[in-house]
Design an enzyme around this catalytic site. Structure first.
Site, PDB file in Angstrom:
ATOM      1  N   ASP A 164      32.802  35.032  43.011  1.00  5.67           N
ATOM      2  CA  ASP A 164      32.513  36.170  42.147  1.00  5.67           C
ATOM      3  C   ASP A 164      33.526  37.284  42.416  1.00  5.67           C
ATOM      4  OD1 ASP A 164      30.278  37.243  40.261  1.00  5.67           O
ATOM      5  OD2 ASP A 164      30.677  38.895  41.647  1.00  5.67           O
ATOM      6  N   ILE A 165      34.079  37.855  41.347  1.00  5.07           N
ATOM      7  CA  ILE A 165      34.994  38.984  41.506  1.00  5.07           C
ATOM      8  C   ILE A 165      34.166  40.222  41.811  1.00  5.07           C
ATOM      9  CG2 ILE A 165      36.775  40.395  40.410  1.00  5.07           C
ATOM     10  CD1 ILE A 165      37.399  38.048  38.580  1.00  5.07           C
ATOM     11  N   GLU A 208      32.569  36.792  35.232  1.00  2.00           N
ATOM     12  CA  GLU A 208      33.581  36.953  36.274  1.00  2.00           C
ATOM     13  C   GLU A 208      33.393  35.959  37.405  1.00  2.00           C
ATOM     14  OE1 GLU A 208      30.250  39.851  37.394  1.00  2.00           O
ATOM     15  OE2 GLU A 208      31.110  38.956  35.594  1.00  2.00           O
TER      16      GLU A 208
END
Length: 299
Positions: A164-165, A208
């Site tokens: 996950d960003i 994302e």
């Protein structure tokens, strides 16, 4: 139709005007030898032509029918549908004469080839994320199901990284959605450089979030890949001034690995990786966390 008459006993081949024209030659009345005829057959098709002829000549097949390529005088290949039948045999049952036809099917074969290419492109598009160019969620689901089954049969480990960003919503708010799309594309490219083996598959899971499926990989090997992802994104130094973790884009990664058993499901591995990802975020982000325990067979 191109017509041909092969006197096998005397090894002479007579073809009609259409057959000559089909091959790009000026019609001649002189009978041909089978060696010349065979030289026109595409080398890749020659074994099938020979096998089909022998099967029919020996009485093992009722007729002779196949599609193959022949060399045009100008050097290109044309496809023909060949039909033939033994019309005469000697007292020992050996084939002595064979009559056949050739139908030029080059255009049809070209159309089929183009159609197959188009279908292949459509199939590839259906499993490709349009923004980043990596596998999409559909591809992830397909790979997870198939590799889970394979790993279960072979009793080999299967690992999953959920990536996950960090604070991507804040990234979008600050840089705009076009900037966010550009970031996702760059992240996908960076993650693709982290894959070193054919059995390492990168997909965009959604939003994302990315996923890397690692075949024949235990938790230790998966941790190595996770650390590589963290190192690469740190080295890339993509600006993210709105992040609460760093001035640059960073990842939180959940790692899980298991050897699938009959009483477990692929979704269990995803749940373990998701739980580890949650822990990575809870512990401060910009790190990876391994699932506290791998899935085990329930006795």
């Amino acid at each position: 139709l191109g017509l041909w008459d092969w006197d096998i006993a005397n090894d002479t081949l007579t073809i009609n005007e259409r057959q000559w024209q089909m091959l790009g030659y000026i019609p001649e009345a002189t009978p041909l030898k089978s060696t010349f005829w065979h030289s026109l057959i595409h080398p890749e098709d020659a074994p099938a032509v020979q096998a089909t002829f022998l099967a029919h000549a020996k009485g093992l097949a009722a007729g002779y029918k196949l599609e193959h390529r022949m060399l045009h005088k100008e050097g290109h290949w044309l496809w023909v549908l060949s039909h033939a039948m033994v019309t005469e045999r000697d007292t020992a049952g050996r084939a002595t004469r064979m009559l056949g036809t050739h139908l030029d099917i080059t255009e049809r074969m070209q159309f089929q080839s183009e159609l197959q290419q188009a279908n292949a492109q459509l199939a590839q598009l259906s499993i490709t994320d349009g923004l980043t160019g990596v596998g999409n969620r559909r591809y992830f689901d397909q790979c997870l199901q198939s590799e889970w089954a394979r790993s279960a049969r072979q009793q080999q480990p299967l690992a999953l990284l959920m990536i996950d960003i960090d604070h991507f919503k804040r990234y979008n708010d600050h840089y705009g959605h076009q900037g966010g799309d550009a970031c996702l594309r760059e992240v996908a490219q960076i993650l693709s450089t982290c894959l070193c083996r054919p059995g390492e598959l990168l997909m965009r899971y959604g939003g994302e979030e990315f996923a890397i499926l690692l075949l024949d990989t235990d938790a230790v090997g998966a941790s190595v890949v996770a650390q590589r992802c963290l190192d690469r994104i740190r080295t890339a130094a993509l600006p993210h001034v709105a992040s609460l973790v760093s001035d640059c884009v960073s990842f939180s990664i959940g790692v899980a690995s298991t050897i699938p058993f009959q009483n477990t499901e692929p979704e269990d591995l995803v749940a373990q990786a998701d739980a580890a990802l949650y822990q990575a975020k809870h512990q401060g982000r910009a790190r990876y966390v391994c699932a506290p325990q791998v899935l085990t067979e329930t006795l």
